[in-house]
Design a protein around this motif. Sequence first.
Motif, PDB file in Angstrom:
ATOM      1  N   LYS A  20       0.835  -1.204   0.000  1.00  0.00           N
ATOM      2  CA  LYS A  20       0.000   0.000   0.000  1.00  0.00           C
ATOM      3  C   LYS A  20       0.870   1.254   0.000  1.00  0.00           C
ATOM      4  O   LYS A  20       0.582   2.240  -0.686  1.00  0.00           O
ATOM      5  CB  LYS A  20      -0.920   0.018   1.226  1.00  0.00           C
ATOM      6  N   LYS A  21       1.935   1.227   0.796  1.00  0.00           N
ATOM      7  CA  LYS A  21       2.839   2.375   0.883  1.00  0.00           C
ATOM      8  C   LYS A  21       3.507   2.646  -0.462  1.00  0.00           C
ATOM      9  O   LYS A  21       3.613   3.801  -0.907  1.00  0.00           O
ATOM     10  CB  LYS A  21       3.897   2.134   1.968  1.00  0.00           C
ATOM     11  N   LEU A  22       3.943   1.575  -1.110  1.00  0.00           N
ATOM     12  CA  LEU A  22       4.573   1.724  -2.427  1.00  0.00           C
ATOM     13  C   LEU A  22       3.585   2.285  -3.443  1.00  0.00           C
ATOM     14  O   LEU A  22       3.941   3.114  -4.291  1.00  0.00           O
ATOM     15  CB  LEU A  22       5.123   0.385  -2.908  1.00  0.00           C
ATOM     16  N   SER A  23       2.362   1.819  -3.368  1.00  0.00           N
ATOM     17  CA  SER A  23       1.331   2.297  -4.280  1.00  0.00           C
ATOM     18  C   SER A  23       1.104   3.799  -4.105  1.00  0.00           C
ATOM     19  O   SER A  23       0.974   4.541  -5.084  1.00  0.00           O
ATOM     20  CB  SER A  23       0.031   1.535  -4.047  1.00  0.00           C
ATOM     21  N   LEU A  24       1.082   4.254  -2.860  1.00  0.00           N
ATOM     22  CA  LEU A  24       0.900   5.679  -2.580  1.00  0.00           C
ATOM     23  C   LEU A  24       2.093   6.496  -3.085  1.00  0.00           C
ATOM     24  O   LEU A  24       1.917   7.566  -3.668  1.00  0.00           O
ATOM     25  CB  LEU A  24       0.715   5.906  -1.078  1.00  0.00           C
ATOM     26  N   LEU A  25       3.294   5.974  -2.839  1.00  0.00           N
ATOM     27  CA  LEU A  25       4.493   6.686  -3.284  1.00  0.00           C
ATOM     28  C   LEU A  25       4.541   6.790  -4.804  1.00  0.00           C
ATOM     29  O   LEU A  25       4.889   7.842  -5.354  1.00  0.00           O
ATOM     30  CB  LEU A  25       5.753   5.972  -2.771  1.00  0.00           C
ATOM     31  N   LYS A  26       4.170   5.717  -5.469  1.00  0.00           N
ATOM     32  CA  LYS A  26       4.166   5.727  -6.933  1.00  0.00           C
ATOM     33  C   LYS A  26       3.102   6.682  -7.463  1.00  0.00           C
ATOM     34  O   LYS A  26       3.342   7.451  -8.410  1.00  0.00           O
ATOM     35  CB  LYS A  26       3.916   4.316  -7.467  1.00  0.00           C
ATOM     36  N   GLU A  27       1.928   6.656  -6.843  1.00  0.00           N
ATOM     37  CA  GLU A  27       0.817   7.506  -7.273  1.00  0.00           C
ATOM     38  C   GLU A  27       1.173   8.985  -7.164  1.00  0.00           C
ATOM     39  O   GLU A  27       0.772   9.798  -7.998  1.00  0.00           O
ATOM     40  CB  GLU A  27      -0.422   7.205  -6.416  1.00  0.00           C
ATOM     41  N   HIS A  28       1.964   9.330  -6.151  1.00  0.00           N
ATOM     42  CA  HIS A  28       2.320  10.734  -5.921  1.00  0.00           C
ATOM     43  C   HIS A  28       3.745  11.054  -6.389  1.00  0.00           C
ATOM     44  O   HIS A  28       4.326  12.062  -5.988  1.00  0.00           O
ATOM     45  CB  HIS A  28       2.156  11.072  -4.431  1.00  0.00           C
ATOM     46  N   ASN A  29       4.302  10.180  -7.223  1.00  0.00           N
ATOM     47  CA  ASN A  29       5.617  10.411  -7.847  1.00  0.00           C
ATOM     48  C   ASN A  29       6.739  10.559  -6.817  1.00  0.00           C
ATOM     49  O   ASN A  29       7.585  11.458  -6.903  1.00  0.00           O
ATOM     50  CB  ASN A  29       5.569  11.655  -8.755  1.00  0.00           C
ATOM     51  N   TRP A  69      -0.440   9.246   6.438  1.00  0.00           N
ATOM     52  CA  TRP A  69       0.444   9.306   5.279  1.00  0.00           C
ATOM     53  C   TRP A  69       0.356  10.651   4.534  1.00  0.00           C
ATOM     54  O   TRP A  69       1.346  11.134   3.981  1.00  0.00           O
ATOM     55  CB  TRP A  69       0.156   8.155   4.322  1.00  0.00           C
ATOM     56  N   LYS A  70      -0.818  11.282   4.554  1.00  0.00           N
ATOM     57  CA  LYS A  70      -0.960  12.582   3.878  1.00  0.00           C
ATOM     58  C   LYS A  70      -0.105  13.648   4.557  1.00  0.00           C
ATOM     59  O   LYS A  70       0.466  14.521   3.892  1.00  0.00           O
ATOM     60  CB  LYS A  70      -2.424  13.017   3.866  1.00  0.00           C
ATOM     61  N   LYS A  71      -0.026  13.579   5.896  1.00  0.00           N
ATOM     62  CA  LYS A  71       0.801  14.534   6.626  1.00  0.00           C
ATOM     63  C   LYS A  71       2.266  14.402   6.223  1.00  0.00           C
ATOM     64  O   LYS A  71       2.976  15.401   6.081  1.00  0.00           O
ATOM     65  CB  LYS A  71       0.643  14.310   8.134  1.00  0.00           C
ATOM     66  N   VAL A  72       2.700  13.150   6.006  1.00  0.00           N
ATOM     67  CA  VAL A  72       4.093  12.899   5.595  1.00  0.00           C
ATOM     68  C   VAL A  72       4.379  13.553   4.249  1.00  0.00           C
ATOM     69  O   VAL A  72       5.390  14.239   4.075  1.00  0.00           O
ATOM     70  CB  VAL A  72       4.376  11.383   5.523  1.00  0.00           C
ATOM     71  N   LEU A  73       3.475  13.344   3.289  1.00  0.00           N
ATOM     72  CA  LEU A  73       3.680  13.903   1.955  1.00  0.00           C
ATOM     73  C   LEU A  73       3.634  15.431   1.954  1.00  0.00           C
ATOM     74  O   LEU A  73       4.187  16.069   1.049  1.00  0.00           O
ATOM     75  CB  LEU A  73       2.637  13.352   0.974  1.00  0.00           C
TER      76      LEU A  73
END
Length: 450
Positions: free
Chosen positions: A316-325, A358-362
């Motif tokens: 899930k974490k990888l998917s989020l990182l990929k989605e947000h470049n 996770w949004k706070k991290v980004l």
Amino acid sequence: MKKQRGRTGRHRRRKLGRRSALGAVNYSHEPEYIQIKKWLKERGFDDSNLKITHFTDTGRGLVTTKSIQAGDIIISLPEKCLLTTSTVLGSYLGKYITEWKPPVSPLLAICTFLIVEKYAGDLSIWKPYLDVLPQSYTCPVYWEPEVETLLPEPLRRKAQEQRTVAQELYQSSKLFFTSLQSLFSQSVDSVFTFEALRWAWCTVNTRTVYMKNSQSPCFSNKPDVYVLAPYLDLLNHSPVVQVKAAFNEKNRCYEIIAGSNCRKHEQVFICYGPHDNQRLLLEYGFVASRNPHSSVFVSTDVLLHHVSPTDKQIPKKLSLLKEHNFLENLTFGRDGPSWKLLTAVKLLCLGSGEFMCWKKVLLGETVSDINEQNSLALVRNLCYHLIEETHDALRKLSLLKSERMDLEQHLALVETLRREELQILQASTEIIMQNLHSEAISVAHIALHS
């Protein structure tokens, strides 16, 4: 010692006189450079303010015989001197290109023209320019596999992709090359070899200046932006200079305008762009010293190798990182890990109870002290891993240098790149350790007063 007299003595004195304290040698009196200047003069370009010189660190370049101020025109090269797709269409190749379906790309058109003109030899009107072009290039597409394997993994992958692009261009162009058989007395297969296309492709890739041309219907929809500019392409790159480069529609010249001063008798530089050394090596075949844009890239594979294998939320974490470049261009610099790398690591280090943050991290916000500590520890481990990998590559490189003298030039480029990256990683490690120490003190202080 008796002073030498006669033609030989004069020649030797002139040769020694052309050498500067820095080892620069004036090439302007060499036959091929006399011919290129004569050829350019016939086309309206005559500049006595720049001299072709060879430097021990940058190779061929141009030295100014007068001081240059910001705003001065360094070179103004007339349109007649430029090699463009219009040049190709106006040549004997024009009818072959316009009749061929599907349309060839602008890149292939120029590559084909270069190959045919080089084959023509003395009969080519472009011979003076072709004679001063490199016979081969130092881009990784020219390298042996044992040299390529010594590159950092992200660059090695791009080098392999580059070779594939060149090979696919060659394979997909064979039928078009066959259509040109009537131009030759021998088989086109012996003219349009992969080696010939690789040379032409690298000539275009390393030496063209950008100029948007009108898109001709006889070409594919690939961008028509390639322009070869004889003499101008002798200007070497420096990452710290500023210039303006563009085609002047009023006087129909391609111009380079200085953005800073250059003293008399100094080498004149231009900037190819804010490229790191991996990009410069891949695209142009050299490494720039003291490059402020240099960094060390972290691949996704290396990143995943250092995360906890028991973390079930990794997909899930990888998917989020990929989605947000946040999985591309993760780097270490001389000032430590990049914000993008730290952000990706912080998201990967989120505990099971923190994942909803996770949004706070980004957004760059702090989630917890534990997350901060774990993230710094992970980037430290990444840094250690890359340092060890770099040391290992340098050991292998040293052994290969002693066994393969024919690979010396390419190995020297890899060694320069690797040693620079080692310095970057060591500087990053120091910064990370300082931050870890500060974070530990902060946590201890909070615990003491809680």
